[in-house]
Scaffold this motif. Structure first.
Motif, PDB file in Angstrom:
ATOM      1  N   LEU A 260      -1.482  -4.654  33.028  1.00  0.00           N
ATOM      2  CA  LEU A 260      -0.414  -3.488  32.475  1.00  0.00           C
ATOM      3  C   LEU A 260      -1.058  -2.183  32.603  1.00  0.00           C
ATOM      4  CD1 LEU A 260       0.726  -5.535  29.133  1.00  0.00           C
ATOM      5  CD2 LEU A 260       1.961  -4.963  31.335  1.00  0.00           C
ATOM      6  N   VAL A 261      -2.528  -1.810  32.404  1.00  0.00           N
ATOM      7  CA  VAL A 261      -3.251  -0.462  32.529  1.00  0.00           C
ATOM      8  C   VAL A 261      -2.772  -0.021  33.953  1.00  0.00           C
ATOM      9  CG1 VAL A 261      -5.157   0.702  32.574  1.00  0.00           C
ATOM     10  CG2 VAL A 261      -4.693  -0.789  30.612  1.00  0.00           C
ATOM     11  N   ILE A 262      -2.805  -1.028  34.911  1.00  0.00           N
ATOM     12  CA  ILE A 262      -2.856  -0.633  36.387  1.00  0.00           C
ATOM     13  C   ILE A 262      -1.447  -0.228  36.692  1.00  0.00           C
ATOM     14  CG2 ILE A 262      -2.984  -1.442  38.769  1.00  0.00           C
ATOM     15  CD1 ILE A 262      -5.562  -0.881  37.535  1.00  0.00           C
ATOM     16  N   ILE A 263      -0.580  -0.679  36.270  1.00  0.00           N
ATOM     17  CA  ILE A 263       0.915  -0.793  36.355  1.00  0.00           C
ATOM     18  C   ILE A 263       1.209   0.591  35.735  1.00  0.00           C
ATOM     19  CG2 ILE A 263       3.401  -1.204  35.799  1.00  0.00           C
ATOM     20  CD1 ILE A 263       2.329  -4.164  35.960  1.00  0.00           C
ATOM     21  N   GLN A 264       0.704   1.075  34.604  1.00  0.00           N
ATOM     22  CA  GLN A 264       0.821   2.232  33.947  1.00  0.00           C
ATOM     23  C   GLN A 264       0.318   3.417  34.720  1.00  0.00           C
ATOM     24  OE1 GLN A 264       2.706   3.109  31.361  1.00  0.00           O
ATOM     25  NE2 GLN A 264       3.303   1.091  30.961  1.00  0.00           N
ATOM     26  N   LEU A 265      -1.004   3.233  35.239  1.00  0.00           N
ATOM     27  CA  LEU A 265      -1.438   4.415  36.279  1.00  0.00           C
ATOM     28  C   LEU A 265      -0.745   4.615  37.510  1.00  0.00           C
ATOM     29  CD1 LEU A 265      -5.188   3.527  35.787  1.00  0.00           C
ATOM     30  CD2 LEU A 265      -4.114   5.345  34.647  1.00  0.00           C
ATOM     31  N   LEU A 266      -0.295   3.573  38.129  1.00  0.00           N
ATOM     32  CA  LEU A 266       0.498   3.612  39.189  1.00  0.00           C
ATOM     33  C   LEU A 266       1.894   4.450  38.872  1.00  0.00           C
ATOM     34  CD1 LEU A 266       0.234   0.115  40.837  1.00  0.00           C
ATOM     35  CD2 LEU A 266      -0.809   2.395  41.608  1.00  0.00           C
ATOM     36  N   ILE A 267       2.618   4.051  37.930  1.00  0.00           N
ATOM     37  CA  ILE A 267       3.895   4.911  37.367  1.00  0.00           C
ATOM     38  C   ILE A 267       3.471   6.442  37.306  1.00  0.00           C
ATOM     39  CG2 ILE A 267       5.723   5.098  35.556  1.00  0.00           C
ATOM     40  CD1 ILE A 267       5.519   2.039  35.381  1.00  0.00           C
ATOM     41  N   LEU A 268       2.537   6.689  36.475  1.00  0.00           N
ATOM     42  CA  LEU A 268       2.012   8.059  36.262  1.00  0.00           C
ATOM     43  C   LEU A 268       1.818   8.873  37.642  1.00  0.00           C
ATOM     44  CD1 LEU A 268      -0.177   7.713  33.157  1.00  0.00           C
ATOM     45  CD2 LEU A 268       2.075   8.720  33.477  1.00  0.00           C
ATOM     46  N   LEU A 269       0.981   8.155  38.638  1.00  0.00           N
ATOM     47  CA  LEU A 269       0.576   8.624  39.830  1.00  0.00           C
ATOM     48  C   LEU A 269       1.887   9.051  40.914  1.00  0.00           C
ATOM     49  CD1 LEU A 269      -1.640   9.482  42.037  1.00  0.00           C
ATOM     50  CD2 LEU A 269      -1.634   7.046  42.661  1.00  0.00           C
ATOM     51  N   PHE A 270       2.837   8.212  40.910  1.00  0.00           N
ATOM     52  CA  PHE A 270       4.069   8.366  41.516  1.00  0.00           C
ATOM     53  C   PHE A 270       4.936   9.501  40.918  1.00  0.00           C
ATOM     54  CE2 PHE A 270       3.459   4.015  43.394  1.00  0.00           C
ATOM     55  CZ  PHE A 270       3.610   4.305  44.784  1.00  0.00           C
ATOM     56  N   ARG A 271       4.996   9.627  39.696  1.00  0.00           N
ATOM     57  CA  ARG A 271       5.597  10.763  38.919  1.00  0.00           C
ATOM     58  C   ARG A 271       5.137  12.130  39.332  1.00  0.00           C
ATOM     59  NH1 ARG A 271       6.969   8.713  32.665  1.00  0.00           N
ATOM     60  NH2 ARG A 271       8.493   7.234  33.388  1.00  0.00           N
TER      61      ARG A 271
END
Length: 314
Positions: A260-271
């Motif tokens: 879940l932490v990795i998914i959140q980091l990827l979402i922030l990176l793409f934003r």
């Protein structure tokens, strides 16, 4: 010394003498508090009595907190005393008895209550009354086993604790059965936790050699009036299985949290990173007003003016 200051000093001396007289008169008074323990269901009314060996005009009531401190909750007078919340009192002057009435008791009313006199030098309290309020239909029974690391050596004896909670007086007998013998174990007097739940402990110690043989230990609580019983069982095998289950749950839970932490980091990176590529126009476009080429007009006007000046000069 003025008259007012002299009058004030007389009042102070009179108050000190009154307090000393009250202390001397109440120091020898004996207090008998009853009953020692009360079991009630929620919504009922509790009554605690305090009988004095000599006459007193009033008495104080206290409830003991978890840290051992006493909190004043009510004061009973020899004459009429007004109710305070769920607390009220009854007074029997010929018998020198003060009674505390607690109406509509709930689980948070569970605790130890004391009555006491207003003694300024020597405290004088009753022996206490333990009020236990429960709304459970049946008690809870569980066995606690010490956690021992796998690579460490076992102690000579293994302590097992049988915890009986939310029970009424008929559920008083707790028995241990190890397959070889049946015993009562070492029982304590019980205690009330911060949530108002009353529990008692029964301690059984068995040799580590017996524990290594995967001996099944059974703890049983019986109700003396109806003969009903509830039991809990534990052994070394079940204890190790419980530890393995806890380890599996721990590892799976940590893995899910990491994903879940990795998914959140990827979402922030793409934003944060804008996408590059061809712009696709969708929907109706807003018409833009045509802006004239002002720069070109002024440039053409400047050339014609220069030619006119050149002709005049020539």
């Amino acid at each position: 010394m003025t008259e007012e200051s002299q009058k004030m000093s007389y009042q102070i001396v009179w108050m000190i003498l009154f307090c000393l007289q009250m202390t001397a008169s109440q120091e020898g008074i004996l207090i008998q508090q009853s009953p020692a323990q009360i079991f009630l269901a929620s919504g009922n009314t509790a009554q605690i009595d305090c009988k004095l060996s000599a006459r007193s005009q009033y008495i104080y009531w206290y409830k003991e907190f978890q840290n051992g401190s006493l909190h004043g909750i009510y004061q009973s007078y020899e004459f009429a005393a007004l109710p305070h919340g769920k607390y009220s009192s009854k007074v029997n002057i010929p018998a020198n008895t003060f009674s505390l009435i607690i109406s509509n008791v709930q689980r948070n009313d569970s605790g130890v209550y004391y009555c006491g006199l207003a003694v300024y030098v020597h405290p004088n309290f009753g022996n206490g009354t333990r009020l236990i309020v429960t709304d459970a239909s049946e008690p809870r029974l569980s066995i606690l086993v010490p956690s021992i690391p796998e690579d460490s050596e076992l102690p000579p004896v293994i302590p097992l604790l049988c915890l009986l909670s939310d029970f009424t007086p008929p559920w008083s007998a707790v028995l241990w059965d190890t397959g070889e013998q049946v015993s009562e174990g070492q029982m304590d007097a019980g205690a009330i936790d911060g949530n108002g739940v009353f529990s008692v402990w029964s301690l059984l110690t068995i040799p580590s050699e017996t524990w290594n043989q995967e001996t099944i230990c059974n703890c049983t609580a019986k109700e003396s009036s109806t003969g009903r019983s509830i039991s809990a069982t534990v052994s070394k095998e079940t204890d190790e299985a419980r530890k393995e289950n806890c380890s599996v749950v721990l590892y799976v839970g940590l893995s899910c949290i990491f994903i879940l932490v990795i998914i959140q980091l990827l979402i922030l990176l793409f934003r944060k990173c804008p996408t590059r590529g061809r712009v696709v126009q969708t929907g109706n476009q807003i018409p833009m007003r045509h802006i004239p080429q002002v720069k070109c007009f002024f440039s053409h006007w400047h050339v014609r003016k220069t030619q006119y000046i050149h002709r005049v000069l020539n």
